[in-house]
Structures are given as C-alpha cells and as structure tokens.
Design an enzyme around this catalytic site. Structure first.
Site, mmCIF file in Angstrom:
data_model
loop_
_atom_site.group_PDB
_atom_site.id
_atom_site.type_symbol
_atom_site.label_atom_id
_atom_site.label_comp_id
_atom_site.label_asym_id
_atom_site.label_seq_id
_atom_site.Cartn_x
_atom_site.Cartn_y
_atom_site.Cartn_z
ATOM 1 N N HIS A 34 0.836 -1.204 0.000
ATOM 2 C CA HIS A 34 0.000 0.000 0.000
ATOM 3 C C HIS A 34 0.874 1.259 0.000
ATOM 4 C CE1 HIS A 34 -3.645 2.364 1.277
ATOM 5 N NE2 HIS A 34 -2.693 3.162 1.730
ATOM 6 N N GLU A 35 1.803 1.331 0.934
ATOM 7 C CA GLU A 35 2.642 2.521 1.028
ATOM 8 C C GLU A 35 3.546 2.656 -0.195
ATOM 9 O OE1 GLU A 35 1.811 4.646 3.056
ATOM 10 O OE2 GLU A 35 0.572 3.347 4.322
ATOM 11 N N HIS A 72 1.713 4.470 -2.881
ATOM 12 C CA HIS A 72 1.823 5.927 -2.720
ATOM 13 C C HIS A 72 3.172 6.410 -3.249
ATOM 14 C CE1 HIS A 72 -1.817 6.870 -0.575
ATOM 15 N NE2 HIS A 72 -1.531 6.119 0.464
ATOM 16 N N HIS A 129 3.394 6.621 -6.988
ATOM 17 C CA HIS A 129 2.653 7.787 -7.473
ATOM 18 C C HIS A 129 3.530 9.038 -7.378
ATOM 19 C CE1 HIS A 129 -1.576 9.875 -7.462
ATOM 20 N NE2 HIS A 129 -0.944 10.003 -8.605
#
Length: 689
Positions: free
Chosen positions: A478-479, A482, A485
């Site tokens: 998940h991190e 980020h 991105h």
C-alpha cells in the site's frame, strides 16, 4: 547497514540526518523564511514582470523551504526526542504564519491572477498549477479584510500547534505503557514469533526483574506498538490480558488512560474542531466539511453521506450474519457466552482456523523481509520497465533504514526512496509515505523525487529474519503504491507532480491498487518463498489464504464506514464545541454501524490521528471512495492479464505519471475507458451488492 555521509551533491543532494542539530533548526528556518519573503517581494515589485518565469521562481522558493523542513519533520516522527520535539513545536507557528502570509499576499495574488488571464491553455500542467494556486489563495483568506486576515493567521497558527499536540499525546501515551511478564503461562496462545519479539523488547529496554527460577529469569515485555498489541489481541488465551491491553490501547490520550493526565486529548480535540469551524466560517463556508470538499472529487457532504450510507446498506446484513457466527462459535467452542470487543480478534482468528484451517502464523514463513522486498521490486520492474537498486553510502536516521534508487529502462536515475520498516521506541505508529522533495526543474536540471516510506512491521529476532504477516505485506505494498505515485511522475511542475495537486479523495487509488497484487498467485510467486527452503506457498495454503480475504468482510466494511461517517458528520456540524458533543456524534454513528458496541470506557476518538492530526479531516471517506477507483482499475488487469504490458503502461502513463495535472476522474477514465463502477469494490470486498 552502516550510516555514512551522503556524497550526493547539488540539486539532488540528500539530507544528512545524523548532522541535524536541534539547536540550530529555528535559526536556519527563520533565515530561509526571510530569504523567501524577500524573493517574493522582489518578484512582485519587478517591472516589467517576466510572466514566463513566475511559477519557476515560486517553485524555487517553495522547494528550498521544503528541503530544509522535510527531514526535520520526518525525524520528529521516526526518531522522536524531547529536544527535537521542543524545537519542532516551536517552529510550527513560524511555518503556519509564513504559509498564511504568502496565501494573503496581495502582490503575489495579483501576479497569479494576471498570469491566469494571460494563460492560453497550451500547457495543461501550467494551467492546473495556476488554477490550484487561485483556489489556495481563497483558502488562505485572500478575500478577507486586513483585520480578518490577521485573525485568520492567528487561527491557523493555533490550529497547527494543536494538531501537533494531539499527535504528541498519542505517541507519548502509546510509549507510556509497558507490562513485564515473567510467567510464560500468562502468554499462552501467543506464537513463538510474538514471544521472541516480546523477549527481545525486554532485553533491548533493559527491563529489571526479580529472579524467577521457573523461567530462568526470562522476561517478556508487552507494549502498545502494533505488532505486540495485535499479537496479544489475536492469540492470547488469557481473557484478562486481552481485556487489559485492549483497555489501555483504546483509552490512550484520554481521561480514562493510564499515565499522565496531561496527555488527555479531550480539550485538544475541542480546540481543533472549534478552530476548523472558525476558519471555515471566516472563508465563507457553512462548515469545515464544505471547506474540505472545495478541492476534492466529491461535490458536497451529502454526496459523501449518500455514498457511505449506500455501502452501509449493502454490508450490514452480511455483517450481522458474520457476528452471529462468531457469537455462536465463541459460546460453543470457546466458553465465551458473552462476546466482548476485546474478544473479537481472538474469536475471529479461532473461527477462521476452525473454518479454513488457516492462521496468519502459518503463512509468515513465506514472507521474509528480503523475499518480500525482492518480489515487490521485481513486480514493479516488470510492470513499469524500471530498475530498483539499493545504495549503501547514504546517511540515514537509524541502522535499520535502507535507501534505494529507481532507474528507467534507459538507465536514467528517476527517483529515490528511504525505507523504514520496523516498529521501535520513539517512532510514531502506523504506516505512511511522505516526500523529501518532488520532481521539478531547477536551473534547467531535473530534481528527482525522493520519498520516505515508513511502516511499523515486526522486526527480526535473534533467531529469525523479519517474517511479515500477510497484513504487513499488504501494508508495505500500500505505502509503496503511494511512493510510486510520487516517484514515477513525469511532470516538471512541483505543485502538480507526483501526488501533489491530486484530489485528496483520489490519492489512495495507486496505494489500494497495489494491495491487490498481494492476493494473486502470479505475483505472490515472485516473493512468497519459504525463508528456509525457498519453496513457494503450497496450493492448499494459498487457497486458504485467499478465502480469508472475504472472511468477516462485512464487519470490516462497517468499521471503515463508522470512521468515515463519524469524521464527516463531525465536520458538517458547525455547532460542535465540546468533547461530549464529539463523543455523542460517534455514539450516534455507532448505533447505525456497530453490531457489537464498544464498552463505555472506549476512547477511540482520542487517538484518531488520521482526522485530528493528519490530512484526513472531513476526508476519511477517501479510503472507500478511492477504493472504488482502485478496485475497478485492477479489474482491467484481471481482464487483460496481470502482467499485460499494454495495460501496465497505460496505468503508468494515464495515472501514475500525470500527477495532479488533471482531475482524477479524467485520469481514471483515460485508463479505464469509462466512468468508475462500484461493482469491483463490492466483489473484492466480498460484499453481495
């Protein structure tokens, strides 16, 4: 790895964390702020104005301040000390005042307005920067009178101090409680990995103990750091121990909490809510929720409430069935006639093992840290044609921190990131991605983006490498989503490169998208290898793990809806002034969403840092809102092939690379070819829509 001073210099220089001196921070910050003010005043006084370079000059100013402050702010979160915290807190009003002053700068506003009038739309990124800047001026009070602006500036300064105080109190309350166990029988049920972790903590913190011949002076230390807390709540057969650690965890930073009453966040929360409302009203918004949604995808609070209520209706019947199954099982198999909230994780684990013959502990040997990282990087390299390499000669804040560089297929260095995986003392809980700097052009040279990726996973023990639970693997992915991105952007304007300028209720799209790869056989085979034998996960164990994805998914959905509804309704109501009113809203929401209400002493709200200290105020719904986008985006990979190069490159070009240069809806539709559909979210959540 050994921390050494970085040799990287120039525009892409890196912080020297071991050389940060708290005593000099305030002076350095004051100097940079003064230099920035002078640069902006000079820009506004220049005639004729070079409109082509306005944004470039402003970027230089912002970039200089960000690169000074970001390592200090990050260090305060991951290596918190009394000295650093003191100066950090002292500097927050300086930053707040500067930000507000620039947002109310009439000369600067005039320049940006004139630039907007001259903009012909030929450069979409540039146009978006200008548009966002004008919105930011409004949110900073540019339209207020001089006296109103002074008051607004004061409110902003007070608010940033209170949100920092909230976070500090949660950290201190978490660190304040420990429990030494010298009788191993009290820890019955805990897996060996958790026992080893607790024993290591006792040794690391030099716990003093009396001799105990039965255990050879052995001691285990329990803390409220999540790996230990979660292990006790999930596996400890000692009902009273579960209740005790649940109680201290859910009463942190409250009047019910153990420790110093100065850590009670009740009054802090009152101040935060009042100040947010006062600022929103000053800007002409009816509520803080309306102000928050001014720059988000959702059009108004009623749309958000409708979205969450619809999910609630679709999930509640299933959640009721799941709770009944747990209650029946607890009564028949565990001799727990009356199920309590501190029993839920324990009973869920036992029921899951009973139904599926599966436990998180069974899968951990396949998730050693080195294998997981190798597989994660291989997956990203396969999808996006890049290469990730570790670099050892970089100055870091802790010996466990690693530093990596990312190269594109032409072998150009395009990004870097720090990775801080393990839970430890004086480190804020949770997991997050933050940036040291973003991509932009400085003096004709590209400044590459640098990210901080932080988790609080289980650490290695004396006998074993770090073995992650599947949940911890998901959190890491998940991190990293980020981070991708932020790091894979191709945009050269700082305000819209990477994650910057992306609507807040869409920022979770790339992160939640990455979670899906943790459930696919093809991607798991890249990294899920037994730490001793190298064998892949057996088919039978894999099938059981996949079935857990939807195990109690209705209850999990309700929990997130509870948080989101509480947050939105709290910030929709401009009459909230007291802690009792805050708690009353949470109680009302729980009547709608909870199948088993928490005990009266529960003070979850006092440590709800996402909303009271983070960026999710009137925005917690973003997790579910963006999950509609991420689930639907991943469904295209399922349709075309998980490693379909064309699909992966489309996601890279249409979502990750474009940053905030256009609306998230435009980016999604450019990738998916249509508007988002909620069906994929319901499918991946195991909800019968």
């Amino acid at each position: 790895m050994d921390a050494k001073v970085s040799e990287v210099e120039g525009i892409n220089s890196l912080p020297l964390f071991t050389q940060i001196n708290p005593a000099s921070i305030e002076e350095e910050l004051t100097l940079v702020i003064a230099e920035n003010k002078q640069a902006i005043n000079t820009l506004c006084a220049t005639d004729p104005v070079d409109y082509e370079n306005i944004l470039f000059i402003l970027e230089q100013v912002d970039n200089k301040l960000t690169k000074l402050w970001s390592p200090i702010s990050h260090l305060n979160s991951v290596m918190n000390t009394e000295e650093l915290r003191s100066v950090y807190t002292k500097c927050l009003p300086l930053l707040s005042d500067y930000s507000t002053e620039m947002g109310q700068h009439k000369g600067l506003y005039t320049l940006i307005t004139q630039l907007s009038e001259k903009d012909n739309g030929s450069d979409a990124s540039r146009s978006k920067v200008i548009s966002n800047s004008l919105k930011n001026f409004k949110l900073s009070g540019i339209d207020l009178t001089e006296n109103q602006q002074k008051q607004f500036k004061k409110l902003s300064s007070e608010l940033i101090k209170l949100t920092s105080k909230f976070s500090d109190n949660v950290l201190d309350a978490t660190q304040a409680w420990t429990k030494e166990i010298t009788d191993k029988a009290k820890l019955k049920g805990l897996p060996d990995s958790a026992l080893e972790m607790a024993a290591t903590l006792a040794e690391q913190r030099n716990v003093k103990r009396e001799a105990d011949d039965r255990n050879n002076n052995k001691s285990w230390l329990l803390t409220l750091d999540f790996p230990i807390f979660n292990a006790v709540m999930t596996y400890a057969e000692n009902h009273e121990l579960r209740k005790e650690i649940y109680t201290v965890f859910t009463t942190r930073a409250s009047e019910q909490g153990a420790g110093n009453e100065k850590l009670d966040n009740s009054k802090v929360m009152e101040g935060i809510i009042k100040l947010r409302t006062q600022k929103a009203k000053a800007l002409g918004f009816d509520s803080y929720a309306e102000q928050s949604l001014y720059k988000k995808m959702a059009t108004d609070s009623e749309q958000v409430i409708s979205f969450l209520t619809d999910l609630l209706k679709k999930s509640k019947n299933q959640a009721h069935q799941e709770m009944k199954a747990m209650q029946d099982f607890a009564s028949k198999e565990l001799d727990l006639d009356e199920l309590q909230t501190w029993d839920l994780s324990f009973v869920r684990e036992k029921l899951q093992h009973h139904v599926l013959d599966y436990s998180e502990e069974k899968i951990k040997p396949w998730f050693s840290v080195e294998n997981v990282l190798t597989g994660l990087f291989e997956l990203v390299e396969k999808l996006y044609d890049c290469r990730i390499t570790i670099k050892d000669d970089i100055d870091v804040w802790h010996k466990d921190v690693r530093f990596y560089e990312i190269y594109d297929k032409a072998d150009n260095h395009i990004a870097s990131f720090y990775l801080d995986l393990y839970a430890r003392q004086h480190k804020r809980g949770g997991a997050w991605m933050d940036s040291h700097c973003g991509r932009c052009l400085q003096d004709g040279e590209v400044q590459i983006p640098v990210a901080y990726l932080t988790c609080n996973s289980s650490s290695p023990t004396a006998n074993k490498p770090a073995l992650f639970t599947h949940d911890e693997v998901i959190t890491l992915f998940h991190e990293f989503g980020h981070g991708l991105h932020h790091m894979l952007t191709k945009v050269d304007y700082l305000d819209v490169s990477g994650i910057s300028g992306v609507e807040w209720d869409a920022v979770e799209l790339p992160s939640q998208f990455m979670e899906n790869w943790c459930w696919q056989r093809e991607s798991l085979d890249l990294f899920a290898k037994h730490f001793e034998t190298g064998a892949l996960i057996p088919d039978e164990l894999f099938d059981k793990m996949v079935k857990t994805r939807h195990f109690n998914s209705g209850l999990a959905m309700l929990r997130q809806i509870e948080f989101a509804l509480f947050d939105m309704r709290l910030h929709m109501d401009s009459n909230i002034e007291t802690y009792e009113q805050i708690s009353s809203i949470l109680e009302e929401v729980r009547k709608e969403t909870s199948i088993l209400s928490p005990p009266d002493f529960n003070r979850f709200q006092n440590s709800f840092s996402h909303v009271f200290a983070g960026g999710y105020a009137a925005g917690y719904y973003s997790y579910k809102w963006a999950e509609v986008l991420s689930a639907d985006a991943f469904s295209k990979f399922e349709e075309t092939g998980l490693f379909n190069k064309e699909t992966a490159q489309s996601f890279l070009h249409e979502v990750l690379e474009v940053g905030g240069t256009r609306s998230a809806n435009e980016s999604f539709e450019a990738f998916r070819g249509r508007a988002p559909d909620i069906a994929a979210l319901l499918k991946y959540s195991g909800i019968d829509g």
